[in-house]
Each structure stands twice: as C-alpha cells, then as structure tokens.
Design an enzyme around this catalytic site. Structure first.
Site, PDB file in Angstrom:
ATOM      1  N   SER A 243       0.839  -1.195   0.000  1.00 54.11           N
ATOM      2  CA  SER A 243       0.000   0.000   0.000  1.00 54.11           C
ATOM      3  C   SER A 243       0.886   1.261   0.000  1.00 54.11           C
ATOM      4  CB  SER A 243      -0.963  -0.036   1.184  1.00 54.11           C
ATOM      5  OG  SER A 243      -1.994   0.899   1.039  1.00 54.11           O
ATOM      6  N   ASP A 338     -10.063  -3.888  -5.020  1.00 52.28           N
ATOM      7  CA  ASP A 338      -9.236  -2.854  -4.391  1.00 52.28           C
ATOM      8  C   ASP A 338      -9.241  -1.633  -5.290  1.00 52.28           C
ATOM      9  OD1 ASP A 338      -7.357  -1.357  -3.018  1.00 52.28           O
ATOM     10  OD2 ASP A 338      -5.661  -2.653  -3.491  1.00 52.28           O
ATOM     11  N   HIS A 368      -8.011  -5.332  -0.327  1.00 53.29           N
ATOM     12  CA  HIS A 368      -6.823  -4.605   0.101  1.00 53.29           C
ATOM     13  C   HIS A 368      -6.402  -5.041   1.511  1.00 53.29           C
ATOM     14  CE1 HIS A 368      -4.214  -0.995  -0.147  1.00 53.29           C
ATOM     15  NE2 HIS A 368      -4.362  -0.962   1.165  1.00 53.29           N
TER      16      HIS A 368
END
Length: 396
Positions: A243, A338, A368
C-alpha cells in the site's frame, strides 16, 4: 489459526494479542504440528477445498473491471469467476461499522492541530512470530534522530552473504508500524534465508512528505553501509512494501537512481499506491466503498501526506509519473477488489513498455490489506510464496 475439519482446512477466528506500543518485544508462537505445517506451506489451495470453511458462500460483489494491459496472472489462488473469496467476505463482515468514517475524522483532527486524535489508531498488536527466526532490534539515524529498525534473520547460519529486503509497512503514511508487517517479514526470512529489515518511519500529518521518504532512504543507506555487520550482500538488496509502503519503496528506488544512478536489486510491491492524483479508473469507482480501503479515506491519507495538491503529480510522490526505465525488476501484486488495482496495473504496463522486467499477479477474490490484516491467510501465504519466487529469480 487453522484447524482441520472433515478433510478441509478451516481458518478460525483471529484472536488478537494485547494492544501494545512500538517498543514491545515480539512474541513467539508454539511449533505447529507436522500436519498443519504441511497445509500452511501450500502456495495454492483449490477453492473447492476452501468453500464453506469460512463462510457458506461468497458475498455479492461488483463484477471485475475489464482487464488493462499487461494482462495480470489471475489464476492464483484458485477462485470462482466472480465474487469475493469466502475469507475476504468474512473479513469484511467483521469490520466495525463506520470504521473508515471514524478514521477520517481522526485524520482531519490531526491535520487541524490535534495529532493525539490518531493515537488510538496507531496502537498496534504485536504478532506471534514463527520459530526459526532471530530478531535484532536496531536503530538507524534519520535527519530527525534515531529511529527503530527491526531485522529478521533466519537462525540457520549463512555460508555466504545473504540477500536482503527492506520492507516498508503500509497505513496511508498516517497509520501502521513495524509490528503490522512483522509476520510477513519473519515468514519471508524463514522461507528464503534472506535478511528482512523493517524500519520505523515518520508519519503524517505531523511529518508530511518527504519525511517518510527521507527516513526510508536513511534506512536503506544504513543497510548498505553496515552490510558486512549482518552478512548482507548489498548488491542483492530489494525494496518492498504494501500500500503506502509500496509507494515508499518505489519512490525510494527512484530517488536512489536519481542520486547515484544505482538501482536496488528489485522491487516487491503489494497493492501499492502509485499515484496521489485524482483517480477515475474502473476499480476506484467500483470498489470505492466497503472493500477495506474506501476512496474517501484514501483521499484523506493523500491530503495528510502531501497537503499541497500541486506536489502530488511529482514523480517522487506519484511514481506512475516517473520515467519507467528508472526502476529495477518488479513484482507487482494486486487484489481484485481494491481501489488501487487499476492504477497499479497501469504502472506495470508502463514498466513493460519500457522493457523493465515486471511480473504482475492479481489475487482473485481478494481485498486490500492481506499482507498485514489477520483473517486473509490464503492471500498472505500466497504473497510469501510469490515474494520468495521473485527473490529466487533475482538469484538469492
């Protein structure tokens, strides 16, 4: 945690450790039985064997967006044509109501001068770690003073210098900690024999861009400078992250190339942020709410990390805008459900067009956060396997 029921693998409810602060000592977990070890090590578990183990059926989900180029590999793990994987569906079902809204409120309070509002969200569970991994709690020097760095080393001695991974935790540059990625780092070190380091870095909004990037570069320099002390081969040092940590890994590689014309050995990116500019791609629209990273929350993260919208187009903020030939070989893993999926796929397309070796993996039915959030074990395990395979390809 896993149990065996009627010949199937069942992933039981995660029982969290006590909430602690960053300076806590990592835990150790008891040895697994040989049967459990065998199943936990599997890289691909057919969906038929998993259906019904966590939930009777997948929850309804929007259909996948059309593929963008390059077409990612979508066969791992085995998964029905549409819908969330049962683990992902159960994970989302257990999320507290209005979680994203409460996080956004805390971020806004912090941006308005009350950083204490984020304190409850920054408490992190210390995970239970596998046996066979030695942990060194070190410090590196950043421009803001000493910061923590946790080094994960296999207990087995290495005859030659090890490959190394500098792993950067996610959390939108606002949340997250070394603890959040410790399970992955330990498992990767155990699987590959590599040294895996996780640095603490400054968080926004108290320390906006480029503070976190500067800290990552300082940690990278610490590892290369002190490689002999830890039996590390600096020529086989890989940057990695998930991320926002993926964004930091990519921008650190870019900055290193700009400064020294040298590249790390590779990049391992799990569902990375590659642009902070407004996103209108299909996955952003279809998965913008209810899939563990809401679009509104991501925009709050962006504003906290880079308050000036004009700076968000800079390549050292949005690596999607960088010259792709600046990057080393890349493993890029995305989740089907996501918001960041399509921007990452576009990033991979640019790399491939420029001739940069890139392997793209899309985990079907995933959401995610599977590297750091408990309850998404099948995707976590596949992430370890894919990262290990990538390191093998680089000649670990």
């Amino acid at each position: 945690l896993m149990t065996i029921r009627s010949g199937k693998i069942a992933f039981s409810e995660y029982i969290p450790a006590r909430m602690i602060h960053m300076n806590s000592t990592p835990g150790k977990k008891k040895p697994m039985s040989p049967v459990l070890k065998r199943f936990a090590a599997l890289s691909v578990i057919p969906c038929l064997a998993l259906s019904g183990c966590v939930s009777d059926k997948a929850e309804p989900a929007p259909p996948p967006a059309p593929e963008s180029s390059p077409a990612p590999e979508t066969c791992v793990p085995a998964q029905p044509e549409t819908g969330l994987h049962p683990q992902a569906a159960e994970f989302l079902r257990r999320q507290p109501a209005e979680l994203a809204a409460r996080q956004m409120e805390a971020i806004r309070e912090a941006r308005n001068g009350n950083p204490a509002a984020l304190a409850p969200w920054r408490l992190t569970e210390e995970p239970l770690l596998p046996e066979g991994v030695k942990i060194l709690n070190l410090e590196y020097e950043s421009e803001a003073g000493p910061r923590a760095l946790r080094l994960f080393l296999p207990e087995s001695a290495a005859e030659t210098p090890r490959a190394a991974v500098l792993y950067l935790h996610g959390g939108g540059w606002v949340l997250g900690s070394i603890q959040r990625c410790s399970s992955f780092c330990a498992e990767l070190a155990l699987k590959t024999g590599a040294a895996v380091a996780a640095p603490d870095y400054r968080l926004a909004p108290e320390a906006p861009w480029p503070a976190a990037l500067d800290d990552v570069l300082a940690a990278y320099n610490y590892l290369t400078t002190n490689a002999d002390d830890y039996n590390i081969d600096p020529d086989r040092l890989v940057l990695a992250g998930d991320s926002a940590g993926g964004q930091l890994a990519a921008t650190a590689a870019l900055k290193e190339f700009e400064t020294t014309e040298e590249k790390p050995a590779g990049l391992i990116l799990f569902y990375p942020v590659v642009t902070l500019e407004p996103d209108s791609r299909e996955s952003w629209k279809r998965c913008g709410k209810g899939f563990n990273l809401d679009a509104d929350l991501m925009e709050e993260f962006n504003a906290a990390y880079v308050p000036d919208p004009a700076q968000r187009k800079e390549p050292l903020v949005s690596p999607l805008n960088a010259a792709p030939e600046s990057f080393p070989p890349v493993l890029l893993v995305t989740a089907e459900y996501d918001i960041l999926r399509d921007q990452a796929t576009d990033f991979a397309a640019g790399l491939r067009k420029a001739g940069v070796p890139v392997r793209v993996r899309r985990y079907r039915g995933a959401v995610h956060g599977f590297i750091t959030f408990p309850g998404l074990e099948i995707f976590f395990r596949q992430g370890v396997e894919d990262a290990a395979s990538f390191l093998d390809g680089l000649g670990r």
